[in-house]
Design a protein around this motif. Sequence first.
Motif, PDB file in Angstrom:
ATOM      1  N   ALA A   1      -5.956 -13.537  -8.116  1.00 34.09           N
ATOM      2  CA  ALA A   1      -5.969 -12.082  -8.281  1.00 34.09           C
ATOM      3  C   ALA A   1      -5.155 -11.408  -7.181  1.00 34.09           C
ATOM      4  N   ALA A   2      -4.484 -10.338  -7.556  1.00 30.90           N
ATOM      5  CA  ALA A   2      -3.699  -9.580  -6.588  1.00 30.90           C
ATOM      6  C   ALA A   2      -4.639  -8.813  -5.658  1.00 30.90           C
ATOM      7  N   ILE A   3      -4.263  -8.727  -4.395  1.00 30.32           N
ATOM      8  CA  ILE A   3      -5.053  -7.991  -3.410  1.00 30.32           C
ATOM      9  C   ILE A   3      -4.789  -6.501  -3.588  1.00 30.32           C
ATOM     10  N   GLN A   4      -5.848  -5.721  -3.597  1.00 28.05           N
ATOM     11  CA  GLN A   4      -5.722  -4.274  -3.778  1.00 28.05           C
ATOM     12  C   GLN A   4      -6.082  -3.536  -2.507  1.00 28.05           C
ATOM     13  N   ALA A   5      -5.607  -2.299  -2.398  1.00 28.33           N
ATOM     14  CA  ALA A   5      -5.934  -1.457  -1.245  1.00 28.33           C
ATOM     15  C   ALA A   5      -7.433  -1.174  -1.223  1.00 28.33           C
ATOM     16  N   LEU A   6      -7.983  -1.012  -0.046  1.00 24.57           N
ATOM     17  CA  LEU A   6      -9.397  -0.699   0.101  1.00 24.57           C
ATOM     18  C   LEU A   6      -9.711   0.671  -0.483  1.00 24.57           C
ATOM     19  N   ARG A   7     -10.918   0.805  -1.010  1.00 20.44           N
ATOM     20  CA  ARG A   7     -11.362   2.094  -1.528  1.00 20.44           C
ATOM     21  C   ARG A   7     -11.336   3.139  -0.410  1.00 20.44           C
ATOM     22  N   GLY A   8     -10.802   4.301  -0.745  1.00 22.42           N
ATOM     23  CA  GLY A   8     -10.719   5.359   0.252  1.00 22.42           C
ATOM     24  C   GLY A   8      -9.429   5.353   1.041  1.00 22.42           C
ATOM     25  N   THR A   9      -8.521   4.438   0.698  1.00 20.44           N
ATOM     26  CA  THR A   9      -7.184   4.444   1.294  1.00 20.44           C
ATOM     27  C   THR A   9      -6.163   4.654   0.178  1.00 20.44           C
ATOM     28  N   LYS A  10      -4.994   5.085   0.557  1.00 20.57           N
ATOM     29  CA  LYS A  10      -3.994   5.439  -0.451  1.00 20.57           C
ATOM     30  C   LYS A  10      -2.602   5.112   0.055  1.00 20.57           C
ATOM     31  N   ASP A  11      -1.804   4.512  -0.810  1.00 19.51           N
ATOM     32  CA  ASP A  11      -0.391   4.305  -0.495  1.00 19.51           C
ATOM     33  C   ASP A  11       0.361   5.621  -0.699  1.00 19.51           C
ATOM     34  N   ILE A  12       1.127   6.008   0.283  1.00 19.98           N
ATOM     35  CA  ILE A  12       1.967   7.198   0.158  1.00 19.98           C
ATOM     36  C   ILE A  12       3.343   6.718  -0.279  1.00 19.98           C
ATOM     37  N   LEU A  13       3.630   6.853  -1.557  1.00 14.66           N
ATOM     38  CA  LEU A  13       4.825   6.271  -2.161  1.00 14.66           C
ATOM     39  C   LEU A  13       6.059   7.148  -1.910  1.00 14.66           C
ATOM     40  N   PRO A  14       7.247   6.560  -2.088  1.00 14.59           N
ATOM     41  CA  PRO A  14       8.476   7.309  -1.781  1.00 14.59           C
ATOM     42  C   PRO A  14       8.585   8.661  -2.473  1.00 14.59           C
ATOM     43  N   GLU A  15       8.108   8.778  -3.731  1.00 15.60           N
ATOM     44  CA  GLU A  15       8.255  10.051  -4.429  1.00 15.60           C
ATOM     45  C   GLU A  15       7.352  11.141  -3.844  1.00 15.60           C
ATOM     46  N   GLU A  16       6.362  10.750  -3.035  1.00 15.16           N
ATOM     47  CA  GLU A  16       5.456  11.727  -2.419  1.00 15.16           C
ATOM     48  C   GLU A  16       5.802  11.996  -0.960  1.00 15.16           C
ATOM     49  N   VAL A  17       6.493  11.071  -0.332  1.00 19.10           N
ATOM     50  CA  VAL A  17       6.757  11.180   1.104  1.00 19.10           C
ATOM     51  C   VAL A  17       7.515  12.451   1.458  1.00 19.10           C
ATOM     52  N   GLY A  18       8.350  12.941   0.542  1.00 14.97           N
ATOM     53  CA  GLY A  18       9.108  14.161   0.816  1.00 14.97           C
ATOM     54  C   GLY A  18       8.215  15.339   1.158  1.00 14.97           C
ATOM     55  N   TYR A  19       7.055  15.432   0.502  1.00 10.80           N
ATOM     56  CA  TYR A  19       6.115  16.509   0.816  1.00 10.80           C
ATOM     57  C   TYR A  19       5.594  16.369   2.244  1.00 10.80           C
ATOM     58  N   TRP A  20       5.241  15.150   2.616  1.00 12.25           N
ATOM     59  CA  TRP A  20       4.732  14.901   3.967  1.00 12.25           C
ATOM     60  C   TRP A  20       5.787  15.257   5.008  1.00 12.25           C
ATOM     61  N   GLN A  21       7.021  14.850   4.758  1.00 12.46           N
ATOM     62  CA  GLN A  21       8.093  15.134   5.712  1.00 12.46           C
ATOM     63  C   GLN A  21       8.346  16.632   5.826  1.00 12.46           C
ATOM     64  N   THR A  22       8.228  17.351   4.716  1.00 11.85           N
ATOM     65  CA  THR A  22       8.403  18.799   4.754  1.00 11.85           C
ATOM     66  C   THR A  22       7.353  19.453   5.648  1.00 11.85           C
ATOM     67  N   VAL A  23       6.094  19.035   5.487  1.00 11.60           N
ATOM     68  CA  VAL A  23       5.018  19.594   6.322  1.00 11.60           C
ATOM     69  C   VAL A  23       5.253  19.252   7.781  1.00 11.60           C
ATOM     70  N   GLU A  24       5.550  18.000   8.067  1.00 13.83           N
ATOM     71  CA  GLU A  24       5.729  17.557   9.452  1.00 13.83           C
ATOM     72  C   GLU A  24       6.914  18.264  10.115  1.00 13.83           C
ATOM     73  N   ASP A  25       8.027  18.378   9.394  1.00 15.79           N
ATOM     74  CA  ASP A  25       9.205  19.041   9.966  1.00 15.79           C
ATOM     75  C   ASP A  25       8.946  20.527  10.207  1.00 15.79           C
TER      76      ASP A  25
END
Length: 423
Positions: A2-26
């Motif tokens: 079986a493939a290993i999955q991320a722990l419950r309560g954690t989230k991958d921040i994928l490339p299509e979403e990272v732009g929002y994070w960078q906008t806030v940080e900048d």
Amino acid sequence: MAAIQALRGTKDILPEEVGYWQTVEDTARQIFGRAMYSEIRPPIFEQTELFARGIGEATDVVGKEMYSFSDRGDRSITLRPEFTAGVARAYIERKLFAQGGLQRLWYGGPAFRYERPQAGRQRQFHQIGIESFGSSDARADVEVIALATDLLQTLGLKSLSLYINSVGQNADRQQYRAALVEYLTPYQNELDPDSQDRLTRNPMRILDSKDERTQEIVADAPSILEYLGTESKAHFDRVQQLLTDLGIAYRLNPRLVRGLDYYTHTAFEIQSDDLGAQATVCGGGRYDGLVEQLGGPSTPAVGWALGMERLIILLQQLQPISASVPDFYLVSKGERAENRAMFLARELRAAGLKVELDLSGSAFGKQFKRADRSGASICLVLGESEVENATVKLKWMATQQEEAIAQTELLSRTDELRQQMLR
């Protein structure tokens, strides 16, 4: 297997979403920098005692939500559940107070709490926040509130409401706690289980219970504003006047107490109408006793933190952020052409252009299709004939026009090509 999955309560921040994070940080970095706030990066884990002493052992955060463990030295270690205690520890340990004047600091990064995951709330979550050490003046309270307002407005957020309250000083709270316990005791058996437990440990936290029956009971509870001493009332009046002078609208909420023990005087939250039950985007207040409580000199302080996950939800509702597209898509075929293409890609990137290099080795036709999908303005083509002649073919994707130029000319024409792409 079986493939290993991320722990419950954690989230991958994928490339299509990272732009929002960078906008806030900048945006945050620019706004805080203009107000002379310097970035600080405290450790992700600290001694458990720091949070027990700083946040308060009777709080839900310390009692129920911290990720604590013993390390190989048999020391109790905790992943930070919030930043303020760690920043205060750094302020003391690194003797930032010895520099004199105000210490204006900001931070960003992950924090950890074991709670039920839901929209905008994860067990590994992220915050951006500011802390201002060294001034007891109400202007410091209003400066940090104004910076939060400026950040959220610059990001384009609407439907926001600022709620403020004063939790006074220790003597004020002691009188209020006694009055609150006296009011709530007859209703003890009607309160939700958490509030029943808090009645003796931390009764002010009952005020922000989400239980419907408990909310009905506290609706008629005494207001802390009725128990503020002369100094606390004068401070809070000054805060309100300054907010009015700056044109920052606010609403009084006498039941706003925040969840941490270190708050004094001003407490505030900025909420959004677009987040449902989890409405708070930003929260903070004054904590004049925390530095001394942690072993430092008596130091007034005020600050806030905002939750990045909730903020990103609001930004995604507001407008999409365009994916990054290359200026040039570079295709090549043949070993010598592929080697030369790598050189040209590096040179163009050094000149400030975004270049996507096709590494597939497939036929030109398939590479051209990928170039079209990339959104690049220009496709650069290198084949064996171009290598022989030291040229490169420019293909404008919008018009399909082609032009062959010397490779050395390409590097000297980057400014001209950049201007043409903007037309």
